[in-house]
Design a protein around this motif. Structure first.
Motif, PDB file in Angstrom:
ATOM      1  N   THR A  60      76.265 -49.723 -13.915  1.00 18.90           N
ATOM      2  CA  THR A  60      75.462 -50.858 -14.386  1.00 18.90           C
ATOM      3  C   THR A  60      76.206 -51.647 -15.455  1.00 18.90           C
ATOM      4  O   THR A  60      76.207 -52.891 -15.440  1.00 18.90           O
TER       5      THR A  60
ATOM      6  N   ASN B 133      79.120 -53.540 -13.745  1.00 20.98           N
ATOM      7  CA  ASN B 133      78.627 -54.675 -12.954  1.00 20.98           C
ATOM      8  C   ASN B 133      78.091 -55.794 -13.838  1.00 20.98           C
ATOM      9  O   ASN B 133      78.239 -56.982 -13.514  1.00 20.98           O
TER      10      ASN B 133
ATOM     11  N   PHE C  99      76.577 -53.274  -6.615  1.00 21.29           N
ATOM     12  CA  PHE C  99      76.057 -51.909  -6.563  1.00 21.29           C
ATOM     13  C   PHE C  99      76.270 -51.282  -5.187  1.00 21.29           C
ATOM     14  O   PHE C  99      76.227 -50.058  -5.062  1.00 21.29           O
TER      15      PHE C  99
END
Length: 402
Positions: free
Chosen positions: A240, A243, A274
């Motif tokens: 996370t 990204n 993802f």
């Protein structure tokens, strides 16, 4: 000499008569193989029927699985709050609220501007055609195909685009409520599962460990649970963060290029990333389409996609391997198989869950050991781990000698 050889052959064929312990070991081994054969047959039948059951019951299994994966990823935050004296129920509520706020903000950045782009699609088709004209002139058959496709899109999406533009959602809650009642029900169900999973996590973990019959079993169970939580939380948190940084960098570069709604594109890039392999392809395609809708020259129109491809290449080959390291490395072939399987079962949501589910399964097998299927099929094992089979076979001669 012949008689001596026959006597030796008889002794080799009848070890149980001279060694009762060896006979008991052989009988136990045969019984275990029978039970293992039944287990293998039932397990194969279960594995063959499970995908179709998951696909047929997607409305139940998809939100349940997603909620469990998200809850496992939130366990470290829950435990951090509990260590500071926050009650379990309140800690679960705070962790869930933080997650929902983050998701709501992220999707609001993506959904609200995306509705405007979707509404502009019909009127942008002439610009897309003019930008692609120099390239399509070389392929006359491709030109006919694109014309038919764009005409179909223009006639089929105009009414939908106007309806969406007239009532654009402002948050993830509005999006789910306006999309379909079933989606709102599934969202509510998933939120409840996450909350109750987190609220009862500490009690559930302690109960699972204490119900083990031995100290070694309790320690192994605790180790498996902790490894699953650590691996899942570390992977999702790290991915996370990577990204988010990737999306922010792409958004800044697109803003410098003059691309409208740069943070929306950055959010799309983050979300697509993802999904390994397939997600970046989708992101590059969408950026190419957005560039063709925005700029007049085909060279500049393709720059957003080229910018993302360049940044993603650096991220995928340098940053992610360096940050994740070898501990969270997964076989690329297994990732492709998992993406294909869960994408076939649940579509795009399944593709998003593919890598976390694969990581959980891999962590459990690494902590508990994999079944000795090869040894079982070639009459060397009983569906136990390889080390257990080796110890058992080595223990039998020692007991016989005693």
């Amino acid at each position: 000499m012949r008689r001596v050889a026959e006597d030796r052959g008889d002794r080799n064929r009848r070890p149980a008569a001279d060694n009762p312990l060896r006979q008991i070991e052989i009988d136990d081994f045969r019984r275990d193989r029978l039970l293992a054969a039944l287990t293998l047959i039932l397990g194969a039948a279960f594995c063959l029927g499970l995908p179709f059951a998951l696909q047929a019951g997607a409305e139940f299994f998809l939100p349940l699985t997603a909620a469990i994966v998200i809850a496992i990823a939130l366990v470290p935050l829950l435990e951090w709050l509990e260590r500071r004296g926050v009650p379990s129920a309140l800690a679960a509520f705070l962790a869930l609220a933080a997650f929902l706020a983050l998701v709501n903000a992220a999707l609001a950045i993506i959904v609200v501007p995306a509705t405007g782009w979707f509404a502009r699609l019909p009127e942008s088709i002439p610009r897309i055609q003019s930008n692609l004209a120099p390239l399509i002139d070389f392929y006359s058959t491709l030109q006919k195909f694109v014309d038919r496709t764009l005409t179909s899109v223009a006639t089929g999406t105009e009414a939908t685009a106007q309806a969406v533009a007239a009532q654009a959602p402002s948050s993830v809650i509005d999006y789910f409520i306006s999309s379909a009642p079933a989606a709102a029900i599934q969202l509510f169900f998933a939120v409840l599962v996450i909350f109750f999973f987190l609220a009862g996590w500490t009690r559930l973990r302690r109960g699972t460990i204490r119900r083990r019959g031995s100290f070694d079993g309790a320690m192994q169970t605790a180790r498996v649970i902790q490894n699953v939580v650590d691996a899942t939380a570390d992977y999702l948190a790290t991915i996370t963060m990577i990204n988010a940084i990737l999306g922010l960098l792409v958004a800044v570069l697109l803003w410098a290029l003059g691309m409208p709604s740069p943070f929306m594109w950055g959010g799309i890039v983050s979300l697509c990333n993802f999904v390994p392999y397939l997600g970046p392809i989708v992101a590059a395609t969408l950026l190419g389409l957005g560039g063709l809708m925005t700029f007049d020259a085909v060279g500049i129109a393709l720059l957003p996609a080229l910018i993302f491809i360049g940044v993603h290449t650096v991220e995928a080959n340098l940053v992610t391997p360096l940050v994740l390291g070898k501990r969270l490395t997964i076989n690329p072939l297994l990732i492709l198989v998992s993406l294909s399987f869960w994408g076939w079962i649940w579509g795009a949501p399944g593709a998003l869950l593919a890598v976390p589910l694969l990581l959980i399964l891999q962590t459990v097998l690494q902590s508990t050991g994999t079944p000795d299927l090869g040894g079982f099929l070639f009459e060397r094992g009983t569906l136990t781990t390889t080390d257990e089979v080796r110890d058992r076979l080595n223990r039998a001669p020692t007991e016989g000698g005693g």
